[in-house]
Scaffold this motif. Structure first.
Motif, PDB file in Angstrom:
ATOM      1  N   TYR A   3      17.511 -20.603 -52.902  1.00  0.00           N
ATOM      2  CA  TYR A   3      17.226 -19.171 -52.838  1.00  0.00           C
ATOM      3  C   TYR A   3      16.945 -18.616 -54.217  1.00  0.00           C
ATOM      4  O   TYR A   3      16.024 -17.854 -54.424  1.00  0.00           O
ATOM      5  N   TRP A   7      13.728 -16.538 -54.527  1.00  0.00           N
ATOM      6  CA  TRP A   7      13.907 -15.099 -54.708  1.00  0.00           C
ATOM      7  C   TRP A   7      13.621 -14.691 -56.151  1.00  0.00           C
ATOM      8  O   TRP A   7      13.103 -13.612 -56.389  1.00  0.00           O
ATOM      9  N   SER A  11      11.217 -11.632 -56.705  1.00  0.00           N
ATOM     10  CA  SER A  11      11.699 -10.399 -57.342  1.00  0.00           C
ATOM     11  C   SER A  11      10.995 -10.154 -58.673  1.00  0.00           C
ATOM     12  O   SER A  11      10.747  -9.007 -59.042  1.00  0.00           O
ATOM     13  N   TRP A 101      13.720  -8.649 -46.230  1.00  0.00           N
ATOM     14  CA  TRP A 101      14.756  -8.130 -47.114  1.00  0.00           C
ATOM     15  C   TRP A 101      14.466  -6.652 -47.313  1.00  0.00           C
ATOM     16  O   TRP A 101      13.357  -6.276 -47.710  1.00  0.00           O
ATOM     17  N   PRO A 159      21.048  -8.919 -53.300  1.00  0.00           N
ATOM     18  CA  PRO A 159      21.112 -10.246 -52.677  1.00  0.00           C
ATOM     19  C   PRO A 159      22.167 -11.142 -53.315  1.00  0.00           C
ATOM     20  O   PRO A 159      21.872 -12.135 -53.972  1.00  0.00           O
ATOM     21  N   LEU A 167      19.793 -14.623 -47.199  1.00  0.00           N
ATOM     22  CA  LEU A 167      18.401 -14.589 -47.647  1.00  0.00           C
ATOM     23  C   LEU A 167      17.962 -15.980 -48.077  1.00  0.00           C
ATOM     24  O   LEU A 167      16.871 -16.439 -47.731  1.00  0.00           O
ATOM     25  N   ASP A 168      18.818 -16.671 -48.802  1.00  0.00           N
ATOM     26  CA  ASP A 168      18.574 -18.054 -49.203  1.00  0.00           C
ATOM     27  C   ASP A 168      18.283 -18.910 -47.976  1.00  0.00           C
ATOM     28  O   ASP A 168      17.286 -19.635 -47.913  1.00  0.00           O
ATOM     29  N   LEU A 171      14.830 -18.104 -46.362  1.00  0.00           N
ATOM     30  CA  LEU A 171      13.703 -18.584 -47.171  1.00  0.00           C
ATOM     31  C   LEU A 171      13.594 -20.105 -47.118  1.00  0.00           C
ATOM     32  O   LEU A 171      12.492 -20.657 -47.046  1.00  0.00           O
TER      33      LEU A 171
END
Length: 198
Positions: A3, A7, A11, A101, A159, A167-168, A171
């Motif tokens: 993640y 991410w 981001s 997200w 997160p 979230l990890d 994904l």
């Protein structure tokens, strides 16, 4: 691939408030755009940095940066508007997974999915449960881990803790389903920005 890797690159490109990525079965982005009601002739070729000039979560317009992802799969990233509606994809029998997200709401949403026959939502706390269509891609993914510390604040969701783990998980699962994880090389490619009717 973790993640933090996926991410981190997302981001860094500006997806702090909202990220909605939809991995869609099919190699032809124009065909997918037509399924969604878009006119491919009006699509604009661009890189993600250029597309992000239009970044406006929950706008009253919908723009997606859409292109080939891996053999047999395309990927649509919502740049403006709400998350991409998936009902037309499901009606066409397309397999897809969608990761959302939203820092100003729940943080991590349920996974929206279709296996080409059944469409639905799956809770991140049930990722390891057997019997849902993409269970085979969840091997080694768990809804919690020992020593996990949840951090909550009065402001936007972050997160970290359980939200970060979920979230990890989503994904990683999307990368496993589609055969490719998100990385800098992927985000540096030229794809096309499509306007989708809301």
């Amino acid at each position: 691939m973790t993640y933090e890797d996926q991410w981190r690159v997302l981001s860094a490109r500006g997806f702090h408030d909202m990220f909605a990525g939809t991995w869609i079965e099919g190699d032809d982005p124009d065909e997918i755009a037509r399924l969604l009601g878009s006119d491919p002739a009006a699509a604009v070729p661009c890189g993600l940095d250029e597309a992000m000039r239009e970044y406006e979560p929950f706008a009253f317009k919908e723009l997606v940066w859409l292109g080939e992802h891996a053999p047999g799969w395309s990927h649509a990233i919502t740049v403006a508007g709400p998350r991409l509606r998936t009902d037309l994809l499901a009606a066409a029998g397309r397999r897809f997974v969608q990761v959302v997200w939203d820092a100003h709401a729940l943080g991590v949403h349920d996974l929206y999915y279709s296996d080409g026959i059944t469409a639905g939502q799956h809770s991140p706390v049930r990722i390891a449960a057997p019997g849902w269509p993409f269970h085979e891609y969840a091997d080694g993914l768990a809804p919690s881990r020992p020593g996990l510390i949840d951090l909550f604040s009065a402001g936007p969701a972050k997160p970290v803790g359980s939200l970060g783990l979920w979230l990890d998980n989503w994904l990683i699962l999307a990368g496993r389903v589609s055969g490719r994880f998100i990385d800098e090389h992927y985000l540096d490619a030229t794809r096309r920005l499509y306007r989708i009717p809301i």
